[in-house]
Design a protein around this motif. Sequence first.
Motif: not given
Length: 471
Positions: A377-389
């Motif tokens: 969806k366009g979110l950088p992986f590191r930010q996506a990782h934090e969101v899911v965490g």
Amino acid sequence: MSKLWGGRFAKNTDVMVEEFTSSISFDSRMYRQDIAGSIAHARMLAQCGIISQDDARLITDGLNDILADIEAGNFSFEVSLEDIHMNIEKRLTERIGPAGGRLHTARSRNDQVALDTHMYVREQVAAIGGLLFDLEQAVLDIANKYPETIMPGYTHLQRAQPILFAHHMLAYFFMFERDFRRLGGVWESADIMPLGAGALAGTTFPIDRELVASELKFGRIYENSIDAVSDRDYILEFLSFASILMMHLSRLSEEIILWSSTEFSFIELDDAHCTGSSIMPQKKNPDVAELVRGKTGRVFGHLMAMLTVAKGLPLAYNKDLQEDKEGLFDTIDTVKFSLTVYAAMLRGLKVNSGIMRQALKNDFSNATDMADYLVKKGLPFRQAHEVVGKCVAYCLNEHKTLADLSLAEFKQFSPLFDMDILEAITIETCVAARNSLGGTSPAQVRQAVTVAKSIMEKQQKHLDMYTKIKL
């Protein structure tokens, strides 16, 4: 009893020394190799005019008679004669007279034992190759039997990502495939003929080593006589192959032991391959897997022992090299028995597909897929990782899984979440989405099965070549 080498000695060998230096208790298993090598040697000596054709015929007939006696159980091996070579030669000379004493012309026990061991290892490579091939087939059969079963994949023995059970088992297939290739390397090193090297320097007689190699179906001949009698690399290579193979079996054993426990209940082993308890009536113990896991240390020990024996030896032959055989023979027996019983155990194994699938309902194995969803969806992986965490932490506090969250709850963590998130994180979608080469998707696993079958077709050709070379 007078020794075949006793001319230089004024005293008899101490009985304890005879027992200590004797190898007949274990090298007697190489009697067929010793006799075949001696027959080939005698024929070559006659062909080269070193002994008469009549003597060669007497020797050949006498050796064949001895072979028949041994296989009929009518041959007594004597410790005082030290080894298989001298036991056979002594009996031959007793039977056919002076012609028997000519057999040892242009050879030494140093190149004779090297020849026997090369032939024995070569023969055992063929036998073990067939058993390893059967184990690979058993693993492949399991993968084909459960093509749609999904299980938790682990790292650090913690739930990681969902995978196909077939994908997990095929990982072992490819381990065993590499073991088969290593076994082929052992064959190449064993398929070199040392006879004709003498004690270490060659011989003064006009022998024809190529003739002997051809009769015994060796692919190559040692180029250096010192190397020929002192080389044990092929034994070290076999022990190394065996150690790696047993390590692979031990890893699979550990998983089978875990999976068959009540805590997992992922599989059930057939009653024929388990034992019970003398005190606890309910027990069903995975003894085959446990014993293979245990015997792995035994095989490792033989490799380390042989490396230690060889590491400090000056050229050429030393009596230390007699220590090459007991560990080798025990490793061969251990590997052959382990492979045979293991393939049978795997064929009797039942997979509890429903329990494997149920185990994934209450974990977070789909967390990576949620992060990948946000990345797409366009979110950088590191930010996506934090969101899911943070989502996972929320779920743990609320006693929920990711699949239990409502869209409103998802959007608390990122506005990028939409209604398609629930489909994106289903276990089936997670597995199917991993369609990269070598991944766990059904399409990739089907391709891997095709590759495995192709590999086994090539292996069959190698086995055909190995088994053609028989004494």
